[in-house]
Design a protein around this motif. Structure first.
Motif, mmCIF file in Angstrom:
data_model
loop_
_atom_site.group_PDB
_atom_site.id
_atom_site.type_symbol
_atom_site.label_atom_id
_atom_site.label_comp_id
_atom_site.label_asym_id
_atom_site.label_seq_id
_atom_site.Cartn_x
_atom_site.Cartn_y
_atom_site.Cartn_z
ATOM 1 N N SER A 73 0.989 -1.135 -0.097
ATOM 2 C CA SER A 73 -0.013 -0.008 -0.107
ATOM 3 C C SER A 73 0.986 1.338 -0.029
ATOM 4 N N LEU A 74 1.880 1.235 -0.938
ATOM 5 C CA LEU A 74 2.750 2.315 -0.903
ATOM 6 C C LEU A 74 2.063 3.990 -1.188
ATOM 7 N N THR A 75 1.089 3.682 -2.307
ATOM 8 C CA THR A 75 0.519 5.105 -2.440
ATOM 9 C C THR A 75 -0.065 5.724 -1.184
ATOM 10 N N ASP A 76 -0.399 4.804 -0.310
ATOM 11 C CA ASP A 76 -0.939 5.545 1.173
ATOM 12 C C ASP A 76 0.037 6.619 1.630
ATOM 13 N N LEU A 77 1.396 6.389 1.036
ATOM 14 C CA LEU A 77 2.532 6.984 1.947
ATOM 15 C C LEU A 77 2.797 8.528 1.169
ATOM 16 N N LEU A 78 2.071 8.351 0.028
ATOM 17 C CA LEU A 78 2.308 9.719 -0.633
ATOM 18 C C LEU A 78 1.722 11.041 0.022
#
Length: 348
Positions: free
Chosen positions: A343-348
């Motif tokens: 869920s890396l886009t949650d870190l943007l």
């Protein structure tokens, strides 16, 4: 007296190499083994006659002007020669024997004469590493991290490594990343999630760097991937390429290795297990469990950071070359898996 640092491969002859190695050597052939494999430096194999080894590897500055500029700004050549001169003897991971290493700290011209370990088993970066090799690589990575745990500061002060909080990174990475992303985007299609992350990466960079700059820190390899290692006859890692050794949170090495050197299917199956294996190995080496708490969140941020590597590499690549393009395609496919499962886009 040490030999002068050669300006190029044409300056390396029998006399120079004999002086560098400390014994008579006659060169019978020199072969370029670095072109097309994503290397910043120029790498050659010299075939020899004499009482010494049959072959040695010669490493020198690359010919690409962008690569040379990057190497100078980030002190890549100074770091690698410094590693072989100062740190290689104590490395818990086997590294090639260095017959000679020299660097001009003003011009950044350098040369390394290294043991040729190319006869050992290699794993294709494009095909990806299997479970058994990955577990061995992670065990040895943990030993490396434990050895220099909390001890990287003096190495940075000597100039042999750079800290992730060095001001050069937030200054240099955004324009280099943006240039590479523009080139890659114009030359090939990438997964949609890569586009999403790449478009927001520069804005997220300060937080990513800040996370990796916290304690605990150690000496990180910085480029721990399949293409930079062989496996010897006992199945142990022989590690290469020390241009980006630095001081950072150690979990960045692990995130880079898993997201870059394993196929999506393999990473999906063993990523959590590798993370726990790395933690257990550090604890076995005497690292307190309290210092390993919260590493998973940093791991995810480090995985997000990893999208910069194909962009920066792509800026200096020939994207019409089949292997270089294949490296990028494999990297983007693997990052797509990581972005989805972590869920890396949650870190943007």
């Amino acid at each position: 007296m040490e030999p002068a640092i050669p300006a190029g491969i044409d300056d390396i002859d029998d006399e120079w190499l004999s002086q560098a190695m400390g014994s008579p050597a006659r060169i019978t052939g020199i072969t370029d083994i670095g072109t097309g494999v994503g290397m910043i430096g120029a790498i050659y194999r010299a075939t020899l006659e004499g009482d010494g080894p049959d072959t040695v590897v010669l490493k020198m500055p690359g010919l690409d002007e962008t690569a040379r500029f990057t190497a100078q700004i980030l002190r890549l050549n100074i770091r690698e020669v410094g590693f072989y001169r100062e740190l290689a003897a104590e490395s818990p991971i086997r590294v090639p024997h260095c017959h000679f290493g020299g660097v001009d700290v003003e011009t950044h011209q350098f040369v390394l004469v290294l043991e040729d370990v190319g006869s050992y088993r290699a794993v294709s970066q494009i095909e990806g590493m299997g479970r058994a090799d990955a577990e061995q690589a992670v065990d040895e990575m943990a030993a490396w991290h434990a050895h220099w745990w909390g001890k990287a500061g003096p190495i940075v002060e000597r100039g042999t490594a750079m800290a992730i909080h060095d001001p050069i990174y937030p200054m240099l990475l955004p324009p280099v990343f943006s240039d590479g992303w523009a080139k890659v985007r114009g030359a090939m299609s990438v997964p949609r999630v890569v586009e999403t992350v790449a478009d927001g990466w520069v804005e997220a960079l300060p937080e990513m760097l800040g996370s990796l700059a916290t304690t605990p820190s150690t000496l990180v390899h910085g480029d721990y991937r399949a293409d930079n290692m062989f496996f010897d006859d006992d199945g142990r890692v022989v590690l290469l390429d020390f241009q980006v050794i630095g001081q950072s949170m150690p979990v960045g090495d692990l995130a880079y290795f898993v997201t870059g050197s394993l196929s999506p299917a393999t990473a999906s199956e063993i990523e959590p297990g590798l993370y726990e294996r790395w933690r257990r190995a550090l604890a076995t080496e005497g690292i307190p469990e309290s210092e390993l708490d919260g590493m998973w969140d940093v791991y995810r941020g480090a995985a997000l950071f990893c999208v910069c590597y194909p962009m920066i590499a792509g800026a200096g690549m020939d994207l019409t070359d089949e292997r270089q393009r294949g490296l990028l395609e494999a990297t983007f496919e693997r990052f797509e898996r990581a972005a989805d499962e972590l869920s890396l886009t949650d870190l943007l």
